[in-house]
Write a protein that holds these residues in place. Structure first.
Motif, PDB file in Angstrom:
ATOM      1  N   GLU A  45      -9.477  -2.761  14.959  1.00 19.42           N
ATOM      2  CA  GLU A  45      -8.666  -2.890  13.936  1.00 19.42           C
ATOM      3  C   GLU A  45      -9.178  -2.476  12.651  1.00 19.42           C
ATOM      4  O   GLU A  45      -8.294  -1.936  11.604  1.00 19.42           O
ATOM      5  CB  GLU A  45      -8.235  -4.436  13.958  1.00 19.42           C
ATOM      6  CG  GLU A  45      -7.538  -4.937  14.995  1.00 19.42           C
ATOM      7  CD  GLU A  45      -7.294  -6.603  15.070  1.00 19.42           C
ATOM      8  OE1 GLU A  45      -8.093  -7.103  14.144  1.00 19.42           O
ATOM      9  OE2 GLU A  45      -6.398  -7.039  15.952  1.00 19.42           O
ATOM     10  N   LYS A  49      -7.367   0.704  10.334  1.00 23.38           N
ATOM     11  CA  LYS A  49      -7.140   0.435   8.927  1.00 23.38           C
ATOM     12  C   LYS A  49      -7.694   1.483   8.231  1.00 23.38           C
ATOM     13  O   LYS A  49      -7.291   2.085   7.211  1.00 23.38           O
ATOM     14  CB  LYS A  49      -7.545  -0.751   8.628  1.00 23.38           C
ATOM     15  CG  LYS A  49      -6.556  -2.133   8.996  1.00 23.38           C
ATOM     16  CD  LYS A  49      -7.299  -3.327   8.313  1.00 23.38           C
ATOM     17  CE  LYS A  49      -6.441  -4.677   8.837  1.00 23.38           C
ATOM     18  NZ  LYS A  49      -7.006  -5.916   8.232  1.00 23.38           N
ATOM     19  N   ARG A  52      -5.944   5.112   8.747  1.00 16.78           N
ATOM     20  CA  ARG A  52      -4.452   5.066   8.294  1.00 16.78           C
ATOM     21  C   ARG A  52      -4.309   6.069   7.252  1.00 16.78           C
ATOM     22  O   ARG A  52      -4.952   6.240   6.160  1.00 16.78           O
ATOM     23  CB  ARG A  52      -3.931   3.850   7.673  1.00 16.78           C
ATOM     24  CG  ARG A  52      -2.651   3.241   8.393  1.00 16.78           C
ATOM     25  CD  ARG A  52      -2.220   2.208   7.925  1.00 16.78           C
ATOM     26  NE  ARG A  52      -2.264   0.993   9.217  1.00 16.78           N
ATOM     27  CZ  ARG A  52      -2.935  -0.084   9.174  1.00 16.78           C
ATOM     28  NH1 ARG A  52      -3.218  -0.897   7.966  1.00 16.78           N
ATOM     29  NH2 ARG A  52      -2.871  -0.930  10.230  1.00 16.78           N
TER      30      ARG A  52
END
Length: 70
Positions: A45, A49, A52
């Motif tokens: 995760e 992030k 992105r």
């Protein structure tokens, strides 16, 4: 305590003493595996992030993966 935990305690209490350590080892192993999976998910995760909005990441990962096979 939940009904499932009560049942577990009851079942362990019914085991012969020499069979309790393997059961406890299995439970401990399961707990450790759960923590490792949780850590891996959190790491992925964080990576997602950070990545992105970065263009070309998927293509680069595919290229690197294909090169390692070839």
């Amino acid at each position: 305590m939940s009904a499932i935990r009560d049942e577990l305690h009851s079942l362990v209490d019914q085991l012969p003493e020499d069979q309790v350590p393997p059961v406890l080892a299995l439970v401990r192993e399961n707990i450790a595996a759960t923590h490792r999976r949780g850590g891996a998910v959190r790491t992925l995760e964080r990576i997602q992030k950070r990545m992105r909005g970065v263009t070309g990441v998927d293509e680069e990962l595919h290229r690197l993966r294909d090169e390692s096979r070839g």
